[in-house]
Every structure is written in C-alpha cells, then in structure tokens.
Scaffold this active site. Sequence first.
Site, PDB file in Angstrom:
ATOM      1  N   CYS A  28      30.990 -13.620  58.593  1.00 54.88           N
ATOM      2  CA  CYS A  28      31.779 -12.958  57.452  1.00 54.88           C
ATOM      3  C   CYS A  28      33.415 -12.837  57.696  1.00 54.88           C
ATOM      4  O   CYS A  28      33.306 -11.655  58.622  1.00 54.88           O
ATOM      5  CB  CYS A  28      30.994 -11.961  56.689  1.00 54.88           C
ATOM      6  SG  CYS A  28      32.040 -10.913  55.606  1.00 54.88           S
ATOM      7  N   GLY A  29      34.168 -13.382  57.057  1.00 52.57           N
ATOM      8  CA  GLY A  29      35.547 -13.254  57.533  1.00 52.57           C
ATOM      9  C   GLY A  29      36.070 -11.830  56.963  1.00 52.57           C
ATOM     10  O   GLY A  29      36.842 -11.238  57.741  1.00 52.57           O
ATOM     11  N   HIS A  30      35.497 -11.444  56.031  1.00 51.66           N
ATOM     12  CA  HIS A  30      35.956 -10.160  55.345  1.00 51.66           C
ATOM     13  C   HIS A  30      35.397  -9.169  56.357  1.00 51.66           C
ATOM     14  O   HIS A  30      36.047  -7.874  56.523  1.00 51.66           O
ATOM     15  CB  HIS A  30      35.520  -9.713  53.868  1.00 51.66           C
ATOM     16  CG  HIS A  30      36.126 -10.660  53.002  1.00 51.66           C
ATOM     17  ND1 HIS A  30      37.512 -10.579  52.686  1.00 51.66           N
ATOM     18  CD2 HIS A  30      35.362 -11.546  52.039  1.00 51.66           C
ATOM     19  CE1 HIS A  30      37.547 -11.511  51.731  1.00 51.66           C
ATOM     20  NE2 HIS A  30      36.579 -11.865  51.423  1.00 51.66           N
ATOM     21  N   CYS A  31      34.367  -9.157  56.834  1.00 53.19           N
ATOM     22  CA  CYS A  31      33.698  -8.456  57.975  1.00 53.19           C
ATOM     23  C   CYS A  31      34.501  -8.253  59.176  1.00 53.19           C
ATOM     24  O   CYS A  31      34.986  -7.229  59.754  1.00 53.19           O
ATOM     25  CB  CYS A  31      32.253  -8.757  58.355  1.00 53.19           C
ATOM     26  SG  CYS A  31      31.276  -8.767  56.826  1.00 53.19           S
TER      27      CYS A  31
END
Length: 528
Positions: free
Chosen positions: A72-75
């Site tokens: 996950c990029g946001h993570c």
Amino acid sequence: LVLSLAWLGPALGDEDKDEETVEEEEEEQKEDEVLSDEIKEEDNVLVLHEHNFARALSEHQLLLVEFYAPWCGHCQQLAPAFAQAATELRNESSPARLGKVDATAQTALATEFGITSYPTLKLFRDGNRTHPLAYTGRMDSQGIVRWVQRRAGPSATLLQDTDTAAAFVSSQDLVVVGFFKDLRGEAAQAYFEVAAEMVDTTFGVAEAAELFQEYGLSADTVCLFKKFDERQTNFPVDPARGLDMAELTRLLRIHSLPLVMEFTNETSNQIFSAKIPHHMLLFLNKSSSEQLSLRDGFRAAAGGFRGEVLFVVVDVTGHGADVLPFFGMTPADAPTLRLVKMENNRKYQMEQDNFSDSAIRTFIQAVLDGKVKPHLLSAEPPEDWDTRPVKVLVGKTFEQVAFDETKNVFVKFYAPWCPHCEAMAAAWEELAERYKDREDIVIAEMDSTANELENITIHGFPTLHYFPAGPGRKMVEYKSTRDVETFSKFLDNGGTLPEEPPVTKTPGNSTGKEDPSAPGTDEPRDEL
C-alpha cells in the site's frame, strides 16, 4: 535472505550446510517467532500479530495500531511519520504506544477489527479489544502525537477559581471553556468528546458557581475566548436537546477563524478546510495604500454572514498570484471582488465592482438567493479549432458542438499541468485520427482550467464525457481503461462497452479489497 545466507555460508565456515537446510531453519525460526507472544519493535513501533496482540493490549493503557498492507503506497508514505510519532511518545514516557499489524498476513486480526482498507488506525484503551476508537486525526507525526496525547490525559483543564480561569483565558490567542453545573452530566461528557477530537484547540472546563457569575452565565454554556474579533462568543447548551457534538464542533471551527482572513501559505489549509460553503474574495495589491483601505468596507460586510460566507483578502502580488489563473485574472485586474460557491467552484462577479459594505452585502445576498448567474470563464477559440483531428472546444463553443443532435461527441476535459492527461494525450490523438473521416463522430478536448460550463462541473483530470447524437442533451461519463482499443469499442458500441466476463479476484488478497496494483475500471485522475 536465503540467497544471501547461501552466498555467505563458506565465509562463515558452514560449507556443509546446503540451501535446503537453511530454508528449513529459517522457516522454523519464523514459526517460533510467530507463535511466541514476544513483542518486537521497529523504530519504536510494536510489531504485532495474533499471538502477541493480547499481551500488547494488557501492557499498554493506550495502544494506537496501524493495520497496513506492505504494497500500500499510503501506508509506505505514513511509515516515517508513524515511527517519528512513536519515538516522540516513548521519549515523553507517555502511557500511549504505537503498534502495527500486517493485515494481509494477520487475517484473523483484520477480520476481527473489520479492516477493509489501508492504512486503518484504531486506538485501544485499557486492554479493551471489543470497542476500539477509529483514528480521526491528521496523518503526520505532530497530528498523531497530539491526537494520542489528548486521549492520554484529560481533554480539558479543570479551572477552579477566577484567577486560574483568567490566566487560562489569556494564555493563548484562542481557548474554549465549557461551563457546566454538573461535570458528570451528559452535556459535559459530550463536551469532553469534542475536546478530544479538536486537538489543535486548547479546552478548559469549569463547574464553580463563582466562574458562572464572573463570565455572566446562568446555565450550561460553551464559551470561545479570542484575542481578536469578538472577545467572547457564547454557545448555550439547549436544555431540551442537550449538547450536539457535531454542531458544537462546526460552530467552534467557524468562529475560531478571523472574521476576515488573508490568503497566505500559512492560512490556505485553514481556509479550504473550514467547510464554509461560500468564499467572498477581495483581490488587491497590498503595495497600494488606496487599495488597502478597501478592507474596511469588506470587514464591515463580513459580520452578518459568518458561517455562511468566509471573507478572504488576496494579495495579487503575493501568495495570491498563484490563484489568479483560476479566475482568469492578472494582477492588473485588482482591486476586484469575486464570490465562489465551494461545492461546484462556481464564481460570481459584480456587474460593476462596488466596495462599500452595503453593496457587498446586497451582492452576496443576491447570490445566496439565486438571483445572480455565475461568471463563466471562456478562452477564445483557436482559428484552426475544427481543422485538426482533435477538435478544440472552449466555453463559448461547447454547447453548439457537444449538443449537436447529428453528432456523437467524445470530449476530454483536461488541465495543462496534469500528468495523467499528458500520459493519455497520444492515445487521444490516435483515436481522433482513426475516426476523422466519420461524419457522425467528433473527438474533442477542452482545457477546463481556462473554460467553465454552467451545467457541467469537472472535479478531476482527465474527465471523459460522451454526448450521444439525438435530442435530450444526454451525457455519459467514460470510466474505463484509457487506451485506443477500449475507446474504439466504446464508440462503436454507441457509448457503452460490450459485456465482458467478470474479473477474477487477485490471488493472495485475503481481505477482498481490490488490490490497487491490479487492473481496474477506474483510471487515476488528478483531483481538483
């Protein structure tokens, strides 16, 4: 890791250990680690799984847990801020700690806590795992620390006498004090919840009768004290309805803002996050004393619209210069006024600028009453707008082209700075080339930063709309893959895509949430 151990084997004196043995030992070691309730840490963040989660809850009064997915990029973007917040809280000897769970590996925990998207943050208090609190703060280290700290201690400071109250009120530019006859009552408890959420504001609470008298109160009231504009604003608690948390939060946010704000780098986030439905803008050149004097009438008009209209001064030679193209303006247009309806970015302009407070009030009320038409931007059409395969539309020409009953018109709404628009530009040109000899199909584009339409609002770029031939002014939004072949199928099928077999779920995605790395129907866009 297995490969690196195999390469290092001879150097470590383990020539007899083959790769298979190393793999077996690694698996055994991982299994032992997972089955153990030992809690390991990475950058002061507790690494949690189903075998140590209960222990972590029992050992920490407050535990903020991030449920994440490795892909996950946001993570990945959150990780440094989360680690920094964990370090700050630990250094302060806070009773709160931060932990993380790989929800794609720890599926039992993900199911138990209803994790459907990443990252999801939940706060566990006093070992209770049945009612965790959803995180509602900012996704930066300071926001995380403040949010957790507000829940680690009392959310409001108890003020016991007039001296402590006076010192508290004057301690900052803005503070909130709740006056309640019973601090254990429902209204006071709701107030404490509001204080816990509004972590950027300082809250106090008072129960003493002498403090009610000191501040001119007779019943439960929440007071906002400021060193600017109105010094004390009272929000009485309705005896019948009690304290409405959402309404109090809204009122405090609105009245915490200055009556007239200046648009700067520091205030822009406050302005756009205020959730006030209209913005009244005074564009001026601050180097001109004559133009600066116009602020007096502007301020005089503001008081009657608090909460409905936010008044903002924009310096056309300062930070405000960056927003001028959005209004189709240059610094030479100052001084001038514009009103913006935030839900659809519609802009309204006086027929003739009048900077008196009465004229400004009259104009705003007319817009609110729906008596003023929006001022729509339109570039001039290029001379060769219809000679190239891709037709170039502007605000002035859009209606006659898009709603031509003899044509099927496919329009790309774009922004010149948008990378996703640039990425599909070649495909759009190729599509236009393919259909250039079709009399009934038009491939067009419009720069939505320079052109506006009365009944169509563009929220992100690129946006693709198909306007089929025939009566009725119909419009279909295209949301599928942005490539020439799919575009062609869409056009050849009359503005819809042929039915295709259902997409098989991505293997290994145990939560059922679509893996963003897998092909999907909605392509990325740059949001406005």
